[in-house]
Design an enzyme around this catalytic site. Structure first.
Site, mmCIF file in Angstrom:
data_model
loop_
_atom_site.group_PDB
_atom_site.id
_atom_site.type_symbol
_atom_site.label_atom_id
_atom_site.label_comp_id
_atom_site.label_asym_id
_atom_site.label_seq_id
_atom_site.Cartn_x
_atom_site.Cartn_y
_atom_site.Cartn_z
ATOM 1 N N GLU A 226 0.829 -1.213 0.000
ATOM 2 C CA GLU A 226 0.000 0.000 0.000
ATOM 3 C C GLU A 226 0.860 1.258 0.000
ATOM 4 O O GLU A 226 0.500 2.275 -0.578
ATOM 5 C CB GLU A 226 -0.916 0.014 1.243
ATOM 6 C CG GLU A 226 -2.100 -0.931 1.176
ATOM 7 C CD GLU A 226 -3.160 -0.502 0.173
ATOM 8 O OE1 GLU A 226 -2.804 -0.211 -0.993
ATOM 9 O OE2 GLU A 226 -4.344 -0.484 0.551
ATOM 10 N N THR B 205 -5.695 11.134 -5.878
ATOM 11 C CA THR B 205 -5.607 10.880 -4.438
ATOM 12 C C THR B 205 -5.134 12.134 -3.708
ATOM 13 O O THR B 205 -5.604 12.456 -2.615
ATOM 14 C CB THR B 205 -4.634 9.712 -4.153
ATOM 15 O OG1 THR B 205 -5.040 8.607 -4.956
ATOM 16 C CG2 THR B 205 -4.673 9.303 -2.697
#
Lengths: 307, 307
Positions: free
Chosen positions: B129, B181
């Protein structure tokens, strides 16, 4: 004249660590004793059997205000006499006013044959809290009426979630100092860092899961307050020492009860809760602060009636 | 050469409404398909069988970075070949990178005979991640590995709480727009009003209790986000319409999946989830935005293996 009903209305712990404003629980002790009966004369009469010199005028009395709210929804002509013998010290932070308000409405409802739902009773009792603190909050009222641990998901509309919990033993110490509610409120920051808020709601999730799954270790890990305790605990002498000694003595965790000055700790066993009491005693004896200590299980039913 | 193992790594919904950053769940569909085998050559080889043109250099690849972290704790000389066939679109907000990372470490662990605990696997996958988003978060990884609904009470130390839940049907719509993001992050306020934070953690408590007690109405009432959704939803065209139509169609509630642009809704029955899908379709057809819709139960086990 009708017979008196005798009831015992329990102390409660609100602001359960991470669950500030939303999680609370009821104690077995201490509790107020109240005697109530229906009267021929409509309205509310308050008699104090203790020495706290609280107001007796119903609209200015916590139990009275709650009953006046209830009477608006009760059959016309209803009247109550309430004799109150408080054992929960006003200003101790363990729901003294909530005990009066909750006891009054639960007793009234018994005298009326169960006319109202528990949720309606909470609503009435919140008028009592308003007299005491200027705000209609339910986080002491709800556990006093429902018993056990309760989540107030919302006050408007009222949404009370009773939470099952494994056996827990609370140790509550009340250092005999006065914290003015106004001070306890003003000291709170009205904005919190998003990071702290996230950590707080992660802990609330953990605490609710720990209670419902009877996972003591998870309960312990989740009893962390990164928002309110760091600020309010400075108003309570000995707070840091009480907390660290209690954890050393084996407590799962704990924090400020209500807006203080009482501090509560939860333990898995009675023996640990007593060891925590000893640790708390040592702290306040050293500090030369008078104190009271209560060791109690969680009261699973709230207000009790004398049989 | 060793045989290939085939596995299916599921999409996941993180930031479950009020449970921003802490609650997530796994879906049955969509899922990525991955083939893995042990190799004589130590290290990691990544082969993409899809057309997403993701990096194959292990340190820059989500699955690769997770496996490199795992290899540091694995027997010396271990090597993996991973063939990835992604069906979860990168950037959709339903845990595409987490599926790669989780699938890789769960597959590796199977090939190693169950050498690592699920918690260790989450830790390794978090390195994946980090490659994807620059941050080690676990709220997609944990449900992909544990299945069901998971609470991340803390990431440091890692504290994952799997939550049982009643049958729930998710409808997820992915409007084919891009949200950077960086934008989704920058738009968040770093301070929140205490009042909103309290309401949020009351809802987190309600949601966790609703899931564990299988109380659909409580789940529905608690699916409210007063902190993040009001801000982030403005980045998603049609959000308000999707939400109101879904609730009208009978959904319990829902919100932004991850940091968007996908929106998810939860329903008690498959029929309602399909009605919600129809409602979502109507919104995006009117808006002229391309979209994909998935209707899926909650995946109770996470990554699955082909038998």
């Amino acid at each position: 004249m009708a017979d008196f009903l005798t009831l015992y209305s329990p102390a409660t712990v609100a602001n359960m660590v991470c669950g500030f404003d939303v999680l609370g629980f009821a104690l077995e002790a201490p509790y107020d004793t109240m005697h109530m009966r229906l009267t021929d004369e409509p309205g509310v009469q308050i008699v104090h059997e203790d020495d706290f010199h609280l107001p007796t005028e119903p609209a200015r009395n916590v139990a009275g205000a709650a009953l006046l709210a209830l009477l608006k929804a009760a059959p016309a002509g209803t009247g109550f006499e309430v004799r109150i013998n408080k054992a929960i010290l006003p200003g101790s932070g363990i729901g003294s006013s909530a005990a009066s308000a909750a006891g009054a409405v639960v007793g009234a409802n018994k005298l009326l044959g169960g006319f109202f739902s528990p949720e309606e009773l909470v609503r009435f009792a919140m008028f009592g809290e308003e007299v005491a603190s200027g705000a209609q909050h339910a986080d002491n009222i709800a556990p006093a009426i429902y018993g056990g641990v309760t989540l107030i998901r919302s006050t408007d509309p009222l949404d009370i979630v009773p939470l099952s919990a494994p056996p827990l033993h609370a140790t509550v110490v009340h250092p005999q100092i006065e914290i003015r509610t106004a001070d306890a409120r003003q000291i709170l920051k009205q904005e919190v860092p998003l990071k702290s808020a996230i950590r707080q709601w992660a802990n609330v999730g953990g605490l609710v899961a720990g209670l419902l799954q009877a996972d003591y270790q998870l309960i312990g890990r989740s009893l962390e307050d990164v928002v309110v305790e760091p600020v309010r605990s400075i108003l309570i002498p000995g707070f840091a020492a009480v907390k660290s000694c209690s954890l050393e003595a084996g407590a799962l965790g704990g924090g400020i009860s209500g807006s203080g000055p009482s501090i509560f700790m939860l333990s898995e066993t009675e023996a640990t809760a007593q060891a925590v009491a000893t640790a708390m005693r040592t702290v306040y004896e050293k500090l030369g602060v008078d104190f009271r200590i209560h060791v109690s299980t969680i009261n699973p039913v709230g207000v009790r009636f004398k049989h």
